[in-house]
Design an enzyme around this catalytic site. Structure first.
Site: not given
Ligand code: NAP
Length: 249
Positions: A10, A12, A59-60, A150, A154
């Site tokens: 959360a 970003r 770290d989840v 991925y 998913k």
């Molecule tokens: P994002 O901007 O990359 O944000 C993901 C966040 O998760 C980052 O703050 C990251 O931290 C954190 N994270 C990564 N590994 C972690 C861990 N082991 N423990 C705790 N936190 C962790 O991604 P988003 O685009 O908002 O995506 C959020 C979710 O929606 C994800 O599950 C993604 O797969 C899914 N999703 C996104 C899209 C899209 O188009 N954006 C589409 C389909 C699904 P760090 O920055 O420190 O790595």
């Protein structure tokens, strides 16, 4: 007293927008990400809007860190009865070039992470006889070139969601999944960079293929989470909603 929600990843993107939306909806929100300090902006946004938030670093994919994080949330905010498993990473590559590490990290964050967080949090939901779990899947679950790791994770989250719905329903707990399409975040910016496309042009190209003729924003997903978590959605469980501006984009 406010009900308590945990949103992972959360700091970003979709997680930050979801944490802010749940705070607006009246939840006290644990803003969880790898580093607590990275959660400061999300926490500040919630507090300046009059809400309650707690930054939690974990770290989840690490069982001990997950248990400590959930225990801390329960002690400092109250028992978590809403969990949004949103933390995610990508390590895209064509199958023949994908390393063991690329496979493992994606499985660990999405699948092991959602499992560990849910197992730790469900205890509080069952005690409260009320709970809401929302897992972030993706349109990539339907298959996507360069995402063998991925898309597998998913798709796996959809099966996980349906099983949670079956096991936990009698305790007043629902579990649902959201499968976003193209959402403008750091994750998709990194994809544009990796394939050497300029961000604005990449967004325009992706939007042109989406039936509602625009790219998604994190608030589109936060709105859907808000619905699943709402009191009135108690008869909606085990579902996957594609939030993609069309049936499959
Ligand atoms: P994002 O901007 O990359 O944000 C993901 C966040 O998760 C980052 O703050 C990251 O931290 C954190 N994270 C990564 N590994 C972690 C861990 N082991 N423990 C705790 N936190 C962790 O991604 P988003 O685009 O908002 O995506 C959020 C979710 O929606 C994800 O599950 C993604 O797969 C899914 N999703 C996104 C899209 C899209 O188009 N954006 C589409 C389909 C699904 P760090 O920055 O420190 O790595």
């Amino acid at each position: 007293m406010s009900r308590v929600a945990i949103v992972t990843g959360a700091a970003r993107g979709i997680g930050a927008a979801t944490a802010q939306r749940l705070a607006q909806d009246g939840f006290a929100v644990a803003v969880l990400d790898l580093k607590a300090e990275d959660c400061a902006d999300t926490v500040a946004a919630i507090e300046s809007a009059g809400g309650t938030a707690l930054a939690v670093g974990a770290d989840v994919s690490d069982a001990e860190q997950v248990q400590a994080a959930v225990d801390r949330v329960a002690a400092e905010l109250g028992p978590p009865v809403v969990l949004v498993n949103n933390a995610g990473v990508t390590r895209d590559n064509l199958l023949f070039k994908m390393s063991d590490a690329d496979w493992d990290v994606v499985m660990n964050v999405h699948l092991r992470g959602s499992f560990l967080m849910t197992r730790a949090a469900q205890k509080h939901m069952i005690e409260a006889k009320w709970g809401r779990i929302v897992n972030l899947s993706s349109t990539s679950a339907l298959g996507n070139r360069g995402q063998a790791n991925y898309s597998t994770a998913k798709a796996g989250l959809q099966g996980f969601t349906k099983t949670l719905a079956i096991e936990l329903g009698k305790f007043g707990v629902t579990a649902n999944a959201i499968a976003p399409g193209f959402i403008q975040t750091e994750m998709t910016k990194a994809t544009a960079e990796r394939i050497g496309e300029e961000w604005e042009a990449y967004v325009a190209k992706r939007a042109a293929a989406i039936p509602v003729a625009r790219a998604g924003v994190p608030e589109d997903i936060a709105h859907t989470v808000s619905f699943f978590v709402s009191e009135g959605a108690g008869f909606v469980s085990g579902q996957v909603v594609y939030v993609a501006g069309g049936p499959r984009n």
